[in-house]
Design an enzyme around this catalytic site. Structure first.
Site, PDB file in Angstrom:
ATOM      1  N   ASP A 171       1.066  -1.172  -0.069  1.00  0.00           N
ATOM      2  CA  ASP A 171       0.065  -0.017  -0.023  1.00  0.00           C
ATOM      3  C   ASP A 171       0.851   1.306  -0.003  1.00  0.00           C
ATOM      4  OD1 ASP A 171      -2.090   1.968   0.394  1.00  0.00           O
ATOM      5  OD2 ASP A 171      -1.772   1.708   2.635  1.00  0.00           O
ATOM      6  N   VAL A 172       0.850   1.863  -1.128  1.00  0.00           N
ATOM      7  CA  VAL A 172       2.010   3.009  -1.314  1.00  0.00           C
ATOM      8  C   VAL A 172       0.962   4.317  -1.128  1.00  0.00           C
ATOM      9  CG1 VAL A 172       3.551   4.364  -2.953  1.00  0.00           C
ATOM     10  CG2 VAL A 172       3.157   1.830  -2.986  1.00  0.00           C
ATOM     11  N   VAL A 196       3.475   0.923   3.136  1.00  0.00           N
ATOM     12  CA  VAL A 196       3.155  -0.576   3.984  1.00  0.00           C
ATOM     13  C   VAL A 196       3.164  -1.573   3.246  1.00  0.00           C
ATOM     14  CG1 VAL A 196       1.820  -1.272   6.004  1.00  0.00           C
ATOM     15  CG2 VAL A 196       1.526   1.166   5.585  1.00  0.00           C
ATOM     16  N   GLY A 254      -9.129   6.701  -4.651  1.00  0.00           N
ATOM     17  CA  GLY A 254      -7.915   6.184  -4.644  1.00  0.00           C
ATOM     18  C   GLY A 254      -7.788   4.630  -4.108  1.00  0.00           C
ATOM     19  N   ASP A 291      -6.558   2.991  -1.937  1.00  0.00           N
ATOM     20  CA  ASP A 291      -6.620   2.694  -0.830  1.00  0.00           C
ATOM     21  C   ASP A 291      -8.253   2.598  -0.258  1.00  0.00           C
ATOM     22  OD1 ASP A 291      -6.849   5.376  -1.164  1.00  0.00           O
ATOM     23  OD2 ASP A 291      -5.966   5.809   0.810  1.00  0.00           O
ATOM     24  N   ARG A 292      -8.927   3.700  -0.700  1.00  0.00           N
ATOM     25  CA  ARG A 292     -10.299   3.775  -0.542  1.00  0.00           C
ATOM     26  C   ARG A 292     -11.367   2.319  -1.191  1.00  0.00           C
ATOM     27  NH1 ARG A 292     -12.269   9.849  -0.630  1.00  0.00           N
ATOM     28  NH2 ARG A 292     -13.354   9.152   1.426  1.00  0.00           N
ATOM     29  N   ASP A 345      -9.741   5.932   8.106  1.00  0.00           N
ATOM     30  CA  ASP A 345      -8.292   5.579   7.728  1.00  0.00           C
ATOM     31  C   ASP A 345      -7.403   6.855   8.165  1.00  0.00           C
ATOM     32  OD1 ASP A 345      -5.768   4.991   6.601  1.00  0.00           O
ATOM     33  OD2 ASP A 345      -6.848   4.103   4.877  1.00  0.00           O
ATOM     34  N   THR A 401       5.347  23.089  27.231  1.00  0.00           N
ATOM     35  CA  THR A 401       4.790  23.304  25.615  1.00  0.00           C
ATOM     36  C   THR A 401       4.515  22.120  25.104  1.00  0.00           C
ATOM     37  OG1 THR A 401       6.016  25.660  25.823  1.00  0.00           O
ATOM     38  CG2 THR A 401       5.594  24.653  23.674  1.00  0.00           C
TER      39      THR A 401
END
Length: 258
Positions: free
Chosen positions: A6-7, A13, A109, A111-112, A131, A186
């Site tokens: 998965d790019v 990944v 995309g 991934d979707r 995601d 901070t």
């Protein structure tokens, strides 16, 4: 064994999935923006496989989903040399048992797309896949595998990086769940602001989707690199599956290969 990749814009990944199952034997994360030649990718992939006790001869299929065209071309060449066959590249034209019911389906995309397939096959119910990666996306997926759209929001890491770049005196910090909302240093203030903004954004957007979508018993799944960081603190999330996209790629590859 099946090699799935998965790019994304920030990270790539990679995973090894056992054939016929959704058992993830091994996984790795690489930085996408680092330029690599096909030979460099080949050396890196062979090294990762070897260190995990996996021979490239054991890889029966490679499946690639990418939102970075330049990386797609390089990895396609690399995988063909390692596996011996061209990888299966998943995109909106792939023959999958899902439907992209949006105005511009060819722009969705990879991934979707594979998240839609994975949700259909793994859950079989109306699903919102949250995601949490470079961007935070919300995918609305029906029980029968129709992607009806969703939301794309700023990712967590980009928020931290923006603060580090745009504010001269604010340090860059690690994104971890803070102990308290009110920070006394901070760094703690930044962690609290980014973390709870992300948690509240997930819950807020999911509730807005549910109100507008008007579906009953919607299953909300958190996935992506920050799923295990944010998911447990979001009240609307029912399940955390960090590797939903990798499983979707494996399912897509098996479907396409037949």
């Amino acid at each position: 064994m099946e090699l799935v990749i998965d790019v994304g814009n920030s990270e790539t990944v990679l995973g090894i999935v056992e054939p016929g199952t959704l058992d993830l034997r091994e996984h790795w994360r690489l930085s996408t923006p680092i330029p690599r030649t096909p030979d460099e990718y080949g050396l890196l992939l062979r090294s990762l496989l070897r260190d995990s006790g996996i021979s490239h001869d054991d890889i029966t299929m490679a499946v690639l989903g990418s939102v970075v065209p330049a990386a797609t071309r390089i990895l396609t060449d690399t995988l063909e040399k390692i596996v011996g066959d061209a990888p299966i590249v998943v995109d909106a034209r792939s023959p999958l048992p899902i439907q992209l019911d949006v105005d511009e389906p060819l722009t969705v995309g990879a991934d979707r797309i594979v998240n839609t397939l994975a949700a259909k096959e793994m859950y079989g119910r109306d699903t919102i896949a949250v995601d949490l990666g470079t961007a935070t996306t919300f995918d609305c997926i029906t029980a029968d595998g129709v992607f009806v759209g969703g939301v794309i929001a700023q990712g967590l890491q980009s928020g931290l990086e923006w603060l580090g770049r745009k504010t001269a005196k604010l340090p860059r910090v690690e994104l971890t769940p803070p102990t308290n909302v009110i920070g006394r240093r901070t760094e703690e203030c930044i962690q609290s602001g980014v973390f709870f903004s992300a948690v509240d954004a997930v819950d807020g957007i999911v509730r807005r989707i549910l109100e507008e979508w008007q579906r009953e018993d919607v299953y909300v799944v958190a996935t992506g690199g920050y799923a295990t960081t944010i998911g447990p603190h979001a009240k609307t999330v029912h399940h955390i599956e960090p590797f939903l996209t990798l499983f979707g790629l494996a399912l897509a590859g098996r479907t396409i290969r037949g």
